[in-house]
Write an enzyme that holds these catalytic residues in place. Structure first.
Site, PDB file in Angstrom:
ATOM      1  N   CYS A   1     -21.105  39.370   6.815  1.00 51.26           N
ATOM      2  CA  CYS A   1     -19.860  38.946   7.467  1.00 51.26           C
ATOM      3  C   CYS A   1     -19.682  37.444   7.307  1.00 51.26           C
ATOM      4  CB  CYS A   1     -19.885  39.290   8.954  1.00 51.26           C
ATOM      5  SG  CYS A   1     -20.039  41.044   9.327  1.00 51.26           S
TER       6      CYS A   1
ATOM      7  N   ASP B   1     -31.904  -0.006  15.591  1.00 50.61           N
ATOM      8  CA  ASP B   1     -30.991  -0.047  16.732  1.00 50.61           C
ATOM      9  C   ASP B   1     -29.799  -0.960  16.558  1.00 50.61           C
ATOM     10  OD1 ASP B   1     -32.507  -2.454  16.870  1.00 50.61           O
ATOM     11  OD2 ASP B   1     -31.949  -2.649  18.973  1.00 50.61           O
TER      12      ASP B   1
ATOM     13  N   CYS C   1       0.841  -1.210   0.000  1.00 47.71           N
ATOM     14  CA  CYS C   1       0.000   0.000   0.000  1.00 47.71           C
ATOM     15  C   CYS C   1       0.867   1.248   0.000  1.00 47.71           C
ATOM     16  CB  CYS C   1      -0.914   0.007   1.220  1.00 47.71           C
ATOM     17  SG  CYS C   1      -2.077  -1.367   1.329  1.00 47.71           S
TER      18      CYS C   1
ATOM     19  N   CYS D   1     -23.203  40.432  10.993  1.00 45.51           N
ATOM     20  CA  CYS D   1     -24.358  40.295  10.116  1.00 45.51           C
ATOM     21  C   CYS D   1     -24.114  39.196   9.091  1.00 45.51           C
ATOM     22  CB  CYS D   1     -24.647  41.621   9.400  1.00 45.51           C
ATOM     23  SG  CYS D   1     -23.294  42.180   8.350  1.00 45.51           S
TER      24      CYS D   1
ATOM     25  N   ASP E   1     -37.433  -0.579  12.296  1.00 47.19           N
ATOM     26  CA  ASP E   1     -37.032  -1.959  12.502  1.00 47.19           C
ATOM     27  C   ASP E   1     -37.969  -2.538  13.561  1.00 47.19           C
ATOM     28  OD1 ASP E   1     -35.357  -4.337  12.656  1.00 47.19           O
ATOM     29  OD2 ASP E   1     -34.653  -3.496  14.546  1.00 47.19           O
TER      30      ASP E   1
END
Length: 838
Positions: A109, A723, A42, A106, A528
């Site tokens: 900005c 979950d 790699c 503001c 689920d």
């Protein structure tokens, strides 16, 4: 992506003085953190990909540090290097840096700050939140330092510093807001004290004509004007200096903001009045009027508005400070010999034993090892009823122990605790930008120059149509002052701050602020089944015995008490709930895939699946078993010696609140759905009990994302609540993923919304907060834009065409200040949102 600031701001080493912020065209070294590398191969591929880039003179990739260093001739940017790494299959990691910004007032900005940050090489995305004055930049890790971002912001004319994290950040923010409010209060009172004599001298004669004659006779009009000049100059140079410090640089950069409008308006009124006082001959005949009171009162009223706005913004950000207040600084560490010592919470590590006295706040997440007590978890989960915790039960840091003494073992410390993760998520959600904010910022960026042009047009029009030089000055100053874009800049972020903060108090954690906007558009809410609509653990749902039911249950529970299987626990728990005494059993054996055998009082016992029986099943028991199996329940068959003893059904229990939640969703015009890997029979049984018609059963984890796509095609945008690890693909595929806080970390990482306490009522609560927050934003934007659309023509003198009054600059400044306060106050109404289905 690692979002923690501690990983984001590491300084460059002396060996790598250059960073991604170094101007293009200068040779140097880029540093990036690389992901996806596992071996030397790699490393070689990554180095080769970088070395082949035009402009690269050398590339070094270190597998141990996951860092790539690229020497270049100045033509290479971090984005180019990151793109090449991604093509090679090794993406550069990203992180988020957070800055505290000073001087932004503001919406215009915000656009300039974001533009300055995005221009830094290595910055992928940047956003600024006017409501809490924080900027977030998503950067290539290692390529950009906080110092580079700070320099970019300062070059744009604003102050910046690196933000802290966790409790320190909350304390820092609270201290900064308190200091800001205190400074504004001081300046407001000073400006008010100095402006009051100016107003009395200038306007008192209009209210009481006798006062005008008294001033003329005893002070003299020239002396009165000189006094007004001195006091007004002091107002502008002392409490009003902040407008000039921030406004003049924006004018110099040709990027005017709200401060620039105040500078132009007050300077014009002051300069015109000064000339009228000391050199009236320079003005057209009859135009030598003074407007010192306008300049002084404009500063005073705008300061007062900012003071009230700062106080209101402090209330808007109270949620994160309240969460930080739950953190504990010291804990009682229990040594192996039982001795106790007080240590700093930062020194605790997973596995440490911590003693808790009655009333103590839990320092970290953990598991109870000794004792029993009721834990008040309302401040974290939003659930008002204390939860009883016994040995083996999990507990959450920041909650409060009740009347019992406990010993807990730490399982998560530091930034890994639930409270720290909640604080981080709330902070990030409050700093998020909704898509609608981008439009507002673009409008605000061009709005101020447009206002300056409108003021010039107003001035010229008054002169051209013979309105008089004095009226031209008054009208143009009023246009400059009344058209402040502050309310525009605050309209969206302050509502996000309050909405997400209130959500965290109710146990709903928005991990991403834009989920607020997406959740409003959801039309299908999919769930689920196991662990979401149901409790996720089996319970005894039916018993039918040949003879005494309780006696049979007690005997079988005694046998199952020797097993660790979840179904065995369900049978034992049912017997305990009935208060049954369990007889002695012996010679218990588990037969894999079939059941248990044992002996009690000389009789042989067997319990398991139907094939485990060695005797025929009576007709009545067979019919009952078939009925239970039709609902998807697990049916167990038991015999004693040569006689069938009983049949039992064990099934997952539907959450108590689930029917009301499904009914509430239907009442809101939403379509509930169920996506589950369970059997068709079990899914249909639960669906019929809850009134869910859209059911996808027998869905494998890898197919849940496709099921979500089908629901979207059938019914519209989808929110999915789940979950488990198997729900992660569906959570990621849904328009909005909602994870149960009692579920797995993988599920929570894949979701945009987390129900911290695992309370299903959080689903309608999140939907309600989304609708209320987006409605609040629409209200704020309407009033912010409508205010400017309505008042700019009035300030320019439109009413005078029908013999109406010319708007005074003093009233214009009061209206401008009131608009910002109105927006923040309207957003604070979100703090009254309550949990759904209480």
């Amino acid at each position: 992506m690692d979002q923690r600031l501690t990983d984001a701001g590491a300084p460059q080493s002396s060996e790598n003085p250059s960073s991604g912020a170094k101007p293009s065209g200068t040779s140097g070294t880029l540093t990036l953190e690389v992901t996806g590398m596992h071996c030397g191969g790699c490393v070689r591929r990554a180095e080769t990909a970088l070395s082949e880039m035009p402009g690269t003179t050398a590339a070094r990739v270190n597998l141990a540090t996951r860092r790539a260093e690229i020497d270049h001739d100045g033509s290479l940017t971090p984005d180019m290097a990151a793109a090449r790494l991604a093509e090679a299959g090794y993406p550069a990691s990203e992180t988020t840096l957070v800055l505290e910004i000073d001087g932004a007032t503001c919406g215009s900005c915000a656009a300039r700050i974001e533009g300055a940050l995005r221009a830094v090489p290595g910055v992928e995305e940047a956003g600024f939140n006017l409501a809490n004055s924080t900027a977030r930049a998503r950067v290539l890790t290692g390529a950009v330092t906080p110092e580079a971002l700070i320099r970019a912001v300062e070059a744009a004319g604003y102050g910046a510093q690196e933000a802290l994290s966790g409790a320190s950040a909350a304390e820092q923010a609270e201290a900064r807001q308190a200091a800001e409010a205190k400074g504004l209060k001081r300046d407001t009172l000073i400006a008010g004290a100095l402006s009051l004599p100016v107003v009395v001298l200038a306007m008192g004669g209009h209210v009481f004509p006798a006062f005008h004659h008294w001033v003329a006779m005893n002070i003299g009009m020239t002396a009165s004007n000189v006094v007004q000049f001195l006091l007004t100059t002091l107002v502008l140079a002392w409490p009003g200096a902040r407008f000039f410090r921030m406004g003049l640089p924006t004018l110099r950069h040709l990027a005017p903001d709200m401060n620039a409008l105040v500078v132009l308006g007050t300077s014009a009124a002051w300069a015109f009045s000064t000339v009228a006082t000391f050199a009236p001959a320079l003005l057209p005949e009859g135009a030598a009027h003074v407007y010192f009171e306008a300049a002084a009162v404009i500063v005073t009223l705008i300061l007062a508005g900012r003071w009230m706005e700062a106080r209101a913004r402090g209330q808007a950000s109270a949620a994160i400070r309240r969460l930080a207040g739950l953190q504990v600084r010291e804990a009682l560490l229990q040594a192996p010999d039982g001795t106790l010592s007080s240590v700093r919470v930062s020194a605790l590590e997973p596995g440490d034993l911590i003693a808790l006295r009655p009333g103590d706040r839990l320092p970290v997440d953990g598991v109870v090892t000794e004792g029993s007590s009721d834990i008040d978890e309302s401040m974290v989960t939003g659930e008002p009823i204390p939860a009883t915790r016994r040995p083996g039960d999990p507990v959450i840091g920041g909650t409060v122990n009740g009347a019992g003494a406990l010993v807990m073992r730490a399982t998560a410390t530091g930034g890994d605790t639930m409270l720290s993760r909640i604080m981080q998520a709330v902070d990030e959600a409050q700093g998020a930008k909704l898509p609608v904010q981008n439009l507002v910022d673009r409008v605000a960026q061009v709005f101020v120059p447009a206002v300056i042009l409108a003021a010039l047009v107003t001035f010229v029009a008054w002169l051209a149509f013979g309105g008089g030089f004095g009226n031209a000055v008054v009208a143009s100053v009023s246009v400059l002052v009344v058209a402040c874009p502050c309310a525009m800049g605050l309209a969206v972020p302050v509502s996000i701050m309050v909405g997400t903060g209130r959500a965290s108090e109710l146990g709903v954690l928005f991990r991403r602020g834009d989920a607020l906007q997406k959740l409003r558009d959801v039309r299908v809410v999919a769930f689920d089944k196991t662990g979401t609509l149901t409790l996720g653990k089996p319970a005894l749902s039916g018993v039918m015995a040949e003879g005494d039911e309780d006696a049979a249950l007690a005997l079988l529970a005694a046998l199952e008490s020797r097993s660790e299987h979840p179904i065995a626990h369900a049978i034992v728990s049912a017997a305990q709930e009935r208060g049954l005494d369990l007889p002695e059993v012996e010679e218990v054996k588990a037969i894999s895939g079939e059941g248990l055998t044992g002996r009690s009082e000389g009789s042989e016992l067997r319990i398991g699946n139907r094939d485990f029986l060695t005797v025929p099943l009576p007709q009545a028991l067979a019919e009952q078993a078939a009925e239970w199996e039709g609902t998807g329940a697990t049916v167990l068959y038991a015999q004693r010696d040569a006689q069938v003893l009983a049949v039992l059904s064990v099934s997952d229990v539907i959450r108590e609140e689930a029917p009301r939640i499904i009914a509430a969703l239907k009442a809101q015009g939403l379509r509930p759905a169920m996506v589950t890997g369970d059997s068709e029979a079990a899914a249909r049984h639960v669906g019929a009990a809850l009134g869910i018609e859209m059911i996808r059963a027998g869905v494998k984890p890898m197919d849940k994302a496709a099921a979500v796509e089908d629901l979207r095609a059938e019914g519209g945008p989808v929110a999915f609540a789940g979950d488990g690890i198997n729900d992660a693909p569906a959570l990621a595929a849904a328009d909005v993923g909602v994870a149960m806080g009692s579920g797995t970390d993988i599920a929570m990482e894949a979701a945009e919304v987390v129900l911290v306490g695992g309370d299903l009522r959080g689903v309608p609560t999140a939907l309600e907060l989304s609708r209320r927050t987006m409605a609040n934003i629409r209200q704020n934007l309407f009033w912010a834009f409508a205010y400017n659309v309505a008042l700019i023509p009035v300030a320019a003198g439109l009413l005078t065409l029908w013999d109406g009054p010319l708007l005074s600059p003093m009233l214009a400044s009061a209206a401008m200040a009131a608009s910002s306060v109105l927006v923040v106050t309207n957003a604070l109404r979100l703090r009254r949102v309550q949990q759904a289905l209480q």
